[in-house]
Structures are given as C-alpha cells and as structure tokens.
Scaffold this motif. Structure first.
Motif, PDB file in Angstrom:
ATOM      1  N   LEU A 273     -16.574  23.000  27.996  1.00 49.46           N
ATOM      2  CA  LEU A 273     -17.302  22.247  26.984  1.00 49.46           C
ATOM      3  C   LEU A 273     -18.529  21.646  27.644  1.00 49.46           C
ATOM      4  CD1 LEU A 273     -14.486  20.331  25.023  1.00 49.46           C
ATOM      5  CD2 LEU A 273     -15.753  22.360  24.289  1.00 49.46           C
ATOM      6  N   LEU A 274     -19.682  21.822  27.018  1.00 49.40           N
ATOM      7  CA  LEU A 274     -20.925  21.251  27.530  1.00 49.40           C
ATOM      8  C   LEU A 274     -21.219  19.941  26.810  1.00 49.40           C
ATOM      9  CD1 LEU A 274     -23.267  24.388  27.684  1.00 49.40           C
ATOM     10  CD2 LEU A 274     -21.886  23.401  29.525  1.00 49.40           C
ATOM     11  N   ALA A 275     -21.575  18.921  27.592  1.00 47.94           N
ATOM     12  CA  ALA A 275     -21.959  17.623  27.051  1.00 47.94           C
ATOM     13  C   ALA A 275     -23.273  17.210  27.701  1.00 47.94           C
ATOM     14  CB  ALA A 275     -20.876  16.582  27.311  1.00 47.94           C
ATOM     15  N   ASP A 276     -24.014  16.329  27.041  1.00 47.62           N
ATOM     16  CA  ASP A 276     -25.274  15.825  27.585  1.00 47.62           C
ATOM     17  C   ASP A 276     -25.095  14.400  28.077  1.00 47.62           C
ATOM     18  OD1 ASP A 276     -26.759  18.079  27.319  1.00 47.62           O
ATOM     19  OD2 ASP A 276     -28.121  17.314  25.781  1.00 47.62           O
ATOM     20  N   ALA A 277     -25.811  14.068  29.136  1.00 47.91           N
ATOM     21  CA  ALA A 277     -25.659  12.768  29.779  1.00 47.91           C
ATOM     22  C   ALA A 277     -26.102  11.609  28.890  1.00 47.91           C
ATOM     23  CB  ALA A 277     -26.431  12.741  31.096  1.00 47.91           C
ATOM     24  N   ASP A 278     -26.947  11.872  27.893  1.00 48.31           N
ATOM     25  CA  ASP A 278     -27.439  10.790  27.044  1.00 48.31           C
ATOM     26  C   ASP A 278     -26.750  10.762  25.682  1.00 48.31           C
ATOM     27  OD1 ASP A 278     -28.543  13.100  26.025  1.00 48.31           O
ATOM     28  OD2 ASP A 278     -30.518  12.235  25.655  1.00 48.31           O
ATOM     29  N   CYS A 279     -25.583  11.377  25.581  1.00 44.92           N
ATOM     30  CA  CYS A 279     -24.862  11.441  24.305  1.00 44.92           C
ATOM     31  C   CYS A 279     -23.554  10.659  24.349  1.00 44.92           C
ATOM     32  CB  CYS A 279     -24.562  12.891  23.935  1.00 44.92           C
ATOM     33  SG  CYS A 279     -26.014  13.852  23.485  1.00 44.92           S
ATOM     34  N   TYR A 280     -23.083  10.303  23.159  1.00 46.20           N
ATOM     35  CA  TYR A 280     -21.788   9.662  22.977  1.00 46.20           C
ATOM     36  C   TYR A 280     -20.890  10.629  22.213  1.00 46.20           C
ATOM     37  CZ  TYR A 280     -24.468   5.269  23.639  1.00 46.20           C
ATOM     38  OH  TYR A 280     -25.288   4.267  24.097  1.00 46.20           O
ATOM     39  N   TYR A 281     -19.601  10.635  22.552  1.00 50.04           N
ATOM     40  CA  TYR A 281     -18.669  11.580  21.940  1.00 50.04           C
ATOM     41  C   TYR A 281     -17.485  10.852  21.321  1.00 50.04           C
ATOM     42  CZ  TYR A 281     -21.578  14.931  24.271  1.00 50.04           C
ATOM     43  OH  TYR A 281     -22.677  15.657  24.651  1.00 50.04           O
TER      44      TYR A 281
ATOM     45  N   ASP B 202      -8.418   7.844  34.348  1.00 48.59           N
ATOM     46  CA  ASP B 202      -7.158   8.210  35.002  1.00 48.59           C
ATOM     47  C   ASP B 202      -6.085   8.559  33.972  1.00 48.59           C
ATOM     48  OD1 ASP B 202      -8.359   7.724  37.418  1.00 48.59           O
ATOM     49  OD2 ASP B 202      -7.498   5.725  37.678  1.00 48.59           O
ATOM     50  N   ARG B 203      -6.195   7.955  32.820  1.00 44.33           N
ATOM     51  CA  ARG B 203      -5.215   8.207  31.759  1.00 44.33           C
ATOM     52  C   ARG B 203      -5.446   9.550  31.082  1.00 44.33           C
ATOM     53  NH1 ARG B 203      -5.851   7.578  26.483  1.00 44.33           N
ATOM     54  NH2 ARG B 203      -7.778   6.376  26.816  1.00 44.33           N
ATOM     55  N   VAL B 204      -6.694   9.929  30.871  1.00 43.17           N
ATOM     56  CA  VAL B 204      -6.968  11.108  30.031  1.00 43.17           C
ATOM     57  C   VAL B 204      -7.182  12.402  30.808  1.00 43.17           C
ATOM     58  CG1 VAL B 204      -7.955   9.699  28.183  1.00 43.17           C
ATOM     59  CG2 VAL B 204      -9.463  10.662  29.934  1.00 43.17           C
ATOM     60  N   GLN B 205      -7.617  12.329  32.070  1.00 40.81           N
ATOM     61  CA  GLN B 205      -7.908  13.551  32.805  1.00 40.81           C
ATOM     62  C   GLN B 205      -6.664  14.160  33.439  1.00 40.81           C
ATOM     63  OE1 GLN B 205     -12.107  13.951  34.673  1.00 40.81           O
ATOM     64  NE2 GLN B 205     -11.449  11.887  35.181  1.00 40.81           N
ATOM     65  N   SER B 206      -6.756  15.458  33.702  1.00 40.24           N
ATOM     66  CA  SER B 206      -5.632  16.202  34.263  1.00 40.24           C
ATOM     67  C   SER B 206      -6.038  16.871  35.569  1.00 40.24           C
ATOM     68  CB  SER B 206      -5.165  17.270  33.265  1.00 40.24           C
ATOM     69  OG  SER B 206      -4.217  18.128  33.846  1.00 40.24           O
ATOM     70  N   LYS B 207      -5.065  17.003  36.483  1.00 44.68           N
ATOM     71  CA  LYS B 207      -5.311  17.741  37.723  1.00 44.68           C
ATOM     72  C   LYS B 207      -5.166  19.246  37.520  1.00 44.68           C
ATOM     73  CE  LYS B 207      -3.859  13.955  40.758  1.00 44.68           C
ATOM     74  NZ  LYS B 207      -2.907  13.500  41.810  1.00 44.68           N
ATOM     75  N   SER B 208      -4.622  19.638  36.365  1.00 43.14           N
ATOM     76  CA  SER B 208      -4.503  21.064  36.019  1.00 43.14           C
ATOM     77  C   SER B 208      -5.137  21.272  34.645  1.00 43.14           C
ATOM     78  CB  SER B 208      -3.033  21.490  36.007  1.00 43.14           C
ATOM     79  OG  SER B 208      -2.430  21.279  37.265  1.00 43.14           O
ATOM     80  N   PRO B 209      -6.454  21.199  34.572  1.00 39.08           N
ATOM     81  CA  PRO B 209      -7.126  21.212  33.266  1.00 39.08           C
ATOM     82  C   PRO B 209      -7.190  22.595  32.626  1.00 39.08           C
ATOM     83  CG  PRO B 209      -8.753  21.151  35.019  1.00 39.08           C
ATOM     84  CD  PRO B 209      -7.410  21.025  35.685  1.00 39.08           C
ATOM     85  N   LEU B 210      -7.075  22.600  31.329  1.00 38.89           N
ATOM     86  CA  LEU B 210      -7.358  23.799  30.541  1.00 38.89           C
ATOM     87  C   LEU B 210      -8.852  23.853  30.217  1.00 38.89           C
ATOM     88  CD1 LEU B 210      -6.214  26.250  28.903  1.00 38.89           C
ATOM     89  CD2 LEU B 210      -6.060  24.681  26.940  1.00 38.89           C
ATOM     90  N   VAL B 211      -9.454  22.680  30.128  1.00 37.30           N
ATOM     91  CA  VAL B 211     -10.859  22.548  29.732  1.00 37.30           C
ATOM     92  C   VAL B 211     -11.621  21.770  30.804  1.00 37.30           C
ATOM     93  CG1 VAL B 211     -12.437  21.612  27.999  1.00 37.30           C
ATOM     94  CG2 VAL B 211     -10.219  22.540  27.298  1.00 37.30           C
ATOM     95  N   SER B 212     -12.808  22.252  31.121  1.00 38.86           N
ATOM     96  CA  SER B 212     -13.724  21.526  32.000  1.00 38.86           C
ATOM     97  C   SER B 212     -14.935  21.092  31.183  1.00 38.86           C
ATOM     98  CB  SER B 212     -14.183  22.398  33.173  1.00 38.86           C
ATOM     99  OG  SER B 212     -13.099  22.751  34.004  1.00 38.86           O
ATOM    100  N   ILE B 213     -15.198  19.799  31.170  1.00 33.94           N
ATOM    101  CA  ILE B 213     -16.377  19.266  30.482  1.00 33.94           C
ATOM    102  C   ILE B 213     -17.494  19.125  31.505  1.00 33.94           C
ATOM    103  CG2 ILE B 213     -17.328  17.351  29.148  1.00 33.94           C
ATOM    104  CD1 ILE B 213     -14.480  16.692  28.233  1.00 33.94           C
ATOM    105  N   LEU B 214     -18.588  19.865  31.306  1.00 35.70           N
ATOM    106  CA  LEU B 214     -19.709  19.865  32.243  1.00 35.70           C
ATOM    107  C   LEU B 214     -20.850  19.004  31.702  1.00 35.70           C
ATOM    108  CD1 LEU B 214     -19.989  23.665  33.167  1.00 35.70           C
ATOM    109  CD2 LEU B 214     -18.476  21.924  34.143  1.00 35.70           C
TER     110      LEU B 214
END
Length: 285
Positions: free
Chosen positions: A123-131, A36-48
């Motif tokens: 931005l593409l991320a994998d479900a088994d990764c840490y960022y 809730d702290r980091v996400q935006s309702k008007s995002p410039l970036v979508s992490i899939l």
C-alpha cells in the motif's frame, strides 16, 4: 465525503508543531505504543511512505496509520528521499522501518521500498496525508479479490482559510465523476500514490521509474494492467485526507478549480480512447 467540516479524527492528529525540536517526547511515546499494537513482524501488507523534507508531516501521517483497526498484519516503511531537514530524526524516534534513497524522486524511493518490503501486498501512502482507521481493511478488501493486481482509493482536501470545506466538496465531486470516466479506458490516470495498492510480485516485475518523474504511480499502474485488473476503492469512509497545497500552487480556490476544469475539458475525448501511452504525465491533485 464531508461537505461542511473536516473529520473530527483529523483534528486530533494535526499537531501544531513547526519543526522536529517542538515535538515533545510524550507524543512519540503515545504513537509508538499504538505502532507496537498494530504492526506485525510477519506482515501481509507493507505500507510504503516516501518522505522528502516532511519532518512534522510524517509524524501526522504515521500517527494516523498507528490507529488502524484491522486484523490484517502490516508493517510501515518510511523511505527518506534524501531530505535536507530533520525528517530522519523524526522517523528514528518512531517504531517503523526506515530506509534511505539518495536518488531524488518518488519512483526511486518507492522502488527501494518495494525491494525491501516483507509483505505480499504493497500500500502506498504519502507523508503529508492522514488515513482513517478503516483504510487498510477497505483497500485490501478490493485488492485481495481474484485477478485484481492494483487498486486506488479516493481522497479529500482538508479545509483551510480560503479553501472552505463546501467549496472543496464541489471540486471533489467533480473529480470523482471524471475519475469514473477515466476508469473505463485509462484507470492509470486515477492512480495516485497517496492511496494506492498492488500485488508486490507484479510490482517488482514492472518496477518504478527510476528518475524524478511526476507520474511514477500511474506509470506503475499502467504496467500492472498486463497482469490483471485495476479496481477503484469507492469507499468514502476510506478516503485519504491531504492539505490543499497542490491547489494553492495555482492560486485561490476559483483559479485552482478553473485550471482543472479547463485541463479536463481539453482532454475529455481522450478518456474514451484505449490507446496505451508510453509515458504518463500525471495531472495535479
């Protein structure tokens, strides 16, 4: 890149749960406060994030993304790729957008994701990764440069018994060196969906392969080359971290290293050939 140990921040996110039922509510509550702290309702970036049977791994991945330190507005979208376990139950307990793609394969799932994404960038991320917390900033710093349409980052393996960090460090150093050579003529062979970004409007023009094809990420990168530059994100601090399970499929560490060295030697000369392939069959991580 670390030579002797995993980063401390990963240890805080490992969550030694084996299934959805083991995850306590307080863990979801903590992650959701961060989301809730980091996400935006008007995002410039979508992490899939495409997820197939990742009911615990997806928790770890999203927990790491919830700790991003950035001023760039972003959203997280998880595409459940027809999971047979309780991946959807985990995602439903988290404050992220959720989509479902019945057709198996990262390509179909990522295509569904980008078609529904609100951001101008993906931005593409994998479900088994840490960022790491700098990942969004370091990826976007390069992606937002003039004429850049696609970027890819580097990654490291989390040490486990039989795969000590110092051995993985050697493998990763070799992998990074060959990626520099690949980048000269064939950067799409370096573009893995575990750490990759692109401009959405061009991604929609190219589109992901809509079959269960190993290499949908590189194929998209190849198509994006018509619209602008492909860049590496060389930042070591922005490395994605993943388990060594792709190495373990080959056997022990020596077998995994030998298989990859042999494969690279066989096709080494091709890295200097700029001829564009029609389809890309990607190498194992």
């Amino acid at each position: 890149m670390r030579a002797f140990s995993n980063p401390n921040w990963i240890n805080d996110l490992k969550f030694d749960y084996e299934k959805f039922e083991d995850i306590p509510s307080v863990v979801f509550d903590k992650i959701n406060r961060d989301l809730d702290r980091v996400q935006s309702k008007s995002p410039l970036v979508s992490i899939l994030i495409s997820a197939w049977n990742e009911e615990v791994n997806i928790l770890r991945c999203i927990a790491s993304l919830s700790r991003m330190e950035t001023q760039i507005p972003f959203e997280i979208i998880v595409i459940n790729n027809n999971s047979k376990d309780r991946t959807q139950d985990t995602v439903d307990r988290l404050h992220v957008r959720s989509l479902f793609e019945v057709k198996q394969g990262c390509g179909p799932a990522r295509q569904t994701g980008q078609e529904n994404a609100s951001g101008e960038y993906i931005l593409l991320a994998d479900a088994d990764c840490y960022y790491p917390s700098c990942w969004v900033d370091d990826m976007m710093k390069v992606l937002m440069k003039p004429n850049v349409v696609c970027v890819y980052g580097r990654y490291s393996f989390i040490s486990e018994p039989g795969f000590p960090r110092w051995k993985l460090y050697i493998l990763e150093s070799l992998k990074d060196a060959i990626s520099e050579i690949r980048h000269l003529k064939r950067p799409y062979y370096n573009a893995y969906g575990l750490s990759m970004g692109y401009v959405k409007k061009y991604g929609l023009k190219v589109g992901f392969i809509k079959t269960n094809f190993w290499g949908d990420d590189g194929q998209l990168c190849l198509g994006l080359m018509r619209y602008g530059k492909i860049k590496q994100v060389r930042s070591n601090r922005a490395r994605a971290w993943t388990s060594p399970r792709t190495l373990q499929r080959t056997g022990n560490f020596s077998q995994a290293l030998n298989a990859r060295v042999v494969k690279e030697l066989k096709r080494f000369k091709n890295h200097f050939n700029s001829r564009m392939p029609k389809n890309i069959s990607m190498t194992n991580k």
